[in-house]
Design a protein around this motif. Structure first.
Motif, short mmCIF file in Angstrom:
data_model
loop_
_atom_site.label_atom_id
_atom_site.label_comp_id
_atom_site.label_asym_id
_atom_site.label_seq_id
_atom_site.Cartn_x
_atom_site.Cartn_y
_atom_site.Cartn_z
N ARG A 1 0.85 -1.18 0.00
CA ARG A 1 0.00 0.00 0.00
C ARG A 1 0.89 1.24 0.00
NH1 ARG A 1 -4.10 2.96 4.14
NH2 ARG A 1 -5.69 3.45 2.60
N TYR A 2 0.92 1.90 -1.12
CA TYR A 2 1.80 3.06 -1.28
C TYR A 2 1.12 4.32 -0.78
CZ TYR A 2 4.38 -0.06 -4.38
OH TYR A 2 5.09 -1.11 -4.88
N GLU A 3 1.94 5.28 -0.39
CA GLU A 3 1.43 6.62 -0.07
C GLU A 3 2.14 7.63 -0.95
OE1 GLU A 3 1.70 7.55 4.08
OE2 GLU A 3 0.63 5.74 4.70
N LEU A 4 1.36 8.36 -1.73
CA LEU A 4 1.91 9.41 -2.59
C LEU A 4 1.79 10.74 -1.87
CD1 LEU A 4 2.92 10.65 -5.28
CD2 LEU A 4 0.53 10.69 -6.03
N TYR A 5 2.89 11.46 -1.75
CA TYR A 5 2.89 12.79 -1.16
C TYR A 5 3.10 13.82 -2.26
CZ TYR A 5 3.03 10.69 3.46
OH TYR A 5 2.71 9.97 4.59
N TYR A 6 2.08 14.60 -2.50
CA TYR A 6 2.19 15.67 -3.49
C TYR A 6 1.17 16.75 -3.18
CZ TYR A 6 3.36 18.04 -7.77
OH TYR A 6 3.81 18.99 -8.64
N TRP A 7 1.46 17.96 -3.64
CA TRP A 7 0.57 19.10 -3.39
C TRP A 7 -0.83 18.80 -3.90
CZ3 TRP A 7 3.46 21.51 -0.19
CH2 TRP A 7 4.84 21.60 -0.39
N PRO A 8 -1.83 19.12 -3.09
CA PRO A 8 -3.20 18.81 -3.52
C PRO A 8 -3.69 19.74 -4.63
CG PRO A 8 -3.21 19.98 -1.42
CD PRO A 8 -1.77 19.71 -1.74
N GLY A 9 -4.59 19.22 -5.45
CA GLY A 9 -5.32 20.08 -6.39
C GLY A 9 -4.65 20.31 -7.72
N ILE A 10 -3.40 19.90 -7.89
CA ILE A 10 -2.75 20.06 -9.19
C ILE A 10 -2.17 18.72 -9.62
CG2 ILE A 10 -2.17 22.51 -8.87
CD1 ILE A 10 0.72 21.55 -8.19
N PRO A 11 -2.14 18.49 -10.95
CA PRO A 11 -1.49 17.25 -11.42
C PRO A 11 0.03 17.33 -11.23
CG PRO A 11 -2.99 18.17 -13.07
CD PRO A 11 -2.80 19.24 -12.04
N GLY A 12 0.65 18.35 -11.87
CA GLY A 12 2.08 18.59 -11.68
C GLY A 12 2.94 17.35 -11.85
N ARG A 13 4.09 17.36 -11.19
CA ARG A 13 4.99 16.21 -11.29
C ARG A 13 4.43 14.98 -10.57
NH1 ARG A 13 8.90 20.52 -11.34
NH2 ARG A 13 10.48 20.19 -12.95
N GLY A 14 3.52 15.20 -9.62
CA GLY A 14 2.92 14.06 -8.95
C GLY A 14 2.17 13.16 -9.91
N GLU A 15 1.68 13.76 -11.01
CA GLU A 15 0.88 12.99 -11.96
C GLU A 15 1.68 11.87 -12.64
OE1 GLU A 15 -2.22 13.45 -11.87
OE2 GLU A 15 -3.20 13.08 -13.77
N PHE A 16 2.98 12.11 -12.81
CA PHE A 16 3.81 11.03 -13.39
C PHE A 16 3.76 9.80 -12.50
CE2 PHE A 16 5.46 14.76 -15.47
CZ PHE A 16 5.87 14.33 -16.71
N VAL A 17 3.76 10.02 -11.21
CA VAL A 17 3.73 8.90 -10.27
C VAL A 17 2.33 8.28 -10.23
CG1 VAL A 17 4.20 8.18 -7.90
CG2 VAL A 17 5.54 10.02 -8.93
N ARG A 18 1.30 9.15 -10.22
CA ARG A 18 -0.07 8.63 -10.24
C ARG A 18 -0.31 7.74 -11.45
NH1 ARG A 18 -1.39 14.06 -9.21
NH2 ARG A 18 -1.65 14.44 -6.98
N LEU A 19 0.20 8.19 -12.62
CA LEU A 19 0.01 7.39 -13.84
C LEU A 19 0.59 6.00 -13.67
CD1 LEU A 19 0.91 10.12 -16.47
CD2 LEU A 19 -1.26 8.90 -16.38
N ALA A 20 1.77 5.93 -13.07
CA ALA A 20 2.40 4.62 -12.88
C ALA A 20 1.60 3.77 -11.89
CB ALA A 20 3.83 4.80 -12.38
N LEU A 21 1.18 4.40 -10.81
CA LEU A 21 0.41 3.65 -9.79
C LEU A 21 -0.90 3.15 -10.38
CD1 LEU A 21 1.07 6.11 -6.82
CD2 LEU A 21 1.87 3.74 -6.95
N GLU A 22 -1.56 4.01 -11.16
CA GLU A 22 -2.84 3.61 -11.77
C GLU A 22 -2.62 2.52 -12.81
OE1 GLU A 22 -6.02 4.64 -11.38
OE2 GLU A 22 -5.69 6.11 -9.79
N GLU A 23 -1.63 2.74 -13.69
CA GLU A 23 -1.41 1.78 -14.76
C GLU A 23 -0.99 0.43 -14.21
OE1 GLU A 23 -2.14 2.55 -17.90
OE2 GLU A 23 -1.79 0.46 -18.40
N GLY A 24 -0.24 0.46 -13.11
CA GLY A 24 0.24 -0.79 -12.51
C GLY A 24 -0.77 -1.42 -11.56
N GLY A 25 -1.91 -0.78 -11.40
CA GLY A 25 -2.94 -1.35 -10.52
C GLY A 25 -2.53 -1.38 -9.06
N ALA A 26 -1.76 -0.39 -8.63
CA ALA A 26 -1.28 -0.37 -7.25
C ALA A 26 -2.36 0.13 -6.30
CB ALA A 26 -0.05 0.53 -7.15
N GLU A 27 -2.28 -0.30 -5.06
CA GLU A 27 -3.08 0.31 -4.01
C GLU A 27 -2.30 1.48 -3.47
OE1 GLU A 27 -3.91 -2.20 -0.67
OE2 GLU A 27 -4.86 -0.58 0.46
#
Lengths: 262, 262
Positions: free
Chosen positions: B13-39
């Motif tokens: 179970r991963y925890e992503l820490y990124y500024w709320p409300g913007i995609p920004g650089r955090g989105e690169f990580v979200r894309l990987a987590l989503e594509e990889g089916g991570a929790e």
């Protein structure tokens, strides 16, 4: 002209592709190759290896995995570009990085932050045109320099000091207990330099030249870490760059308050 | 507020820490987590997880391996920062990268070049002060934007096209033959976006919303690659940024000549 080395600690003969005559980002790779005792050819600085013609052939060639920019490293049939990727490739091969995957990842993370700092240092002189001359953007550079010296570089150096102070093996090195578990050092003496060490005596007993903390006499062949409190002042030491507009030495007082007691 | 996912492909179970409300650089990580089916828990966007307070606690905490900046990823006791390092960590765990070390290194190298392009895209609006408002540096931004649109972004996009065209598995993906051997995709719909794919149909049959090539409806939960020839025009799509000064869509004719036949 830099002659090819022939110690060859890991049995590979590497080829470094970087612009001749400047340390630049290529120096990060040279430092690792030198520290790890690798056999390598500095192609750009070696006429018999083709010099600039070989560099052009690499950049304009039709390889399946072309470099976007230099430095690039050839290792057998492999071509790797991007300083952080090159160092990550070389680290375990040259015994420069911890075997523990967590420590290796942490080291890589620090190298990526160093790369960010170096990019910002470069951009101070080229704020409105990366490919344009510094002389054509001096007022803009002066404005960018102010933020750089007052906010950005104290932030970077403050961060690396924090990392030093929190190193469970002691505040001498960023990672681990001794020189060099991994090349995080610095092209001192030219280009955008960033070196942080808590060790005022340098590593492995290499003395600095008189009056020049942590300078390199000839490329990466001689280097040592900078004294901790002199690190900020030493960022502006480049031989191949004009002085940063408005640069002054950061005094101990100018440092962020939360690190003065560290 | 984005709810925590619970598929958990790799049992972590991963925890992503990124500024709320913007995609920004955090989105690169979200894309990987989503594509990889991570929790994973998107801490900044999740009030029950502490939101901004948890982010501040991470940044101001006294961990031995502090992040310099966000995004950061927590995986058990490990904290990783720097987008490229996070993706390199996640890649093999989520099955998003080739097992061959050379291909994995090549993928990482491409990600580092994407990170460089993203940094340059960001700096267009902040050429003389990274921390200063865009409104206080509009003339400088206009000057930087000209070089960006005429030289820099064509150079980056030309490079990625060359990589596509030279992919031994065909020009559909930068690396390998199918989606996604590794997250090289793109925070479409906000921030500094860069997406390159030769596949106008997108991957895995995910349709784009009408009139929005490769857009995300809500964070990374929906994304698809951009059509190749639309990629340059799509770079300026940010929701949270004002239009780039002087930006116009790059026409097919404006592209570097050497890639028009590719």
């Amino acid at each position: 002209m830099i002659a090819p080395r022939s110690h060859g600690a890991d049995g590979m003969r590497y080829e470094l592709y970087y612009w001749p005559g400047i340390p630049g980002r290529g120096e990060f790779v040279r430092l690792a190759l030198e520290e790890g005792g690798a056999e390598y050819l500095d192609v750009g600085n070696h006429e018999k290896a083709g010099g600039m013609e070989s560099i052009a052939a690499l950049l304009e060639g039709d390889g399946a995995r072309p470099p976007f920019a230099l430095p690039a490293l050839k290792a057998g049939g492999l071509v790797v570009a991007q300083v952080a990727a090159i160092l990550q490739y070389l680290g375990p091969r040259l015994g420069l990085v911890a075997r523990d995957p967590g420590a290796a990842l942490w080291t890589h993370q620090l190298q990526l932050t160093i790369a960010d700092a170096v990019a910002e240092a470069h951009d101070v002189h080229h704020p409105v045109g990366i490919g344009a001359w510094y002389r054509d953007q001096k007022p803009e550079a002066a404005r960018r320099a102010r933020e750089f010296r007052e906010q950005r570089i104290p932030k970077f150096l403050g961060y690396f000091e924090r990392v030093l102070m929190r190193n469970p093996k002691g505040p001498r090195w960023l990672v681990g207990a001794r020189l060099l578990r991994r090349p995080l050092a610095v092209p001192a003496g030219g280009g955008a330099a960033l070196c942080v060490s808590a060790d005022p005596g340098g590593g492995r007993g290499r003395p600095a030249a008189p009056g020049r903390a942590g300078c390199a006499s000839r490329g990466a062949a001689a280097h040592r870490p900078l004294p901790r409190l002199a690190a900020a002042a030493a960022v502006q030491r480049g031989r191949d760059l004009p002085p940063l507009p408005g640069t002054r030495r950061l005094s101990r007082e100018a440092r962020p308050a939360r690190f003065t007691g560290a």
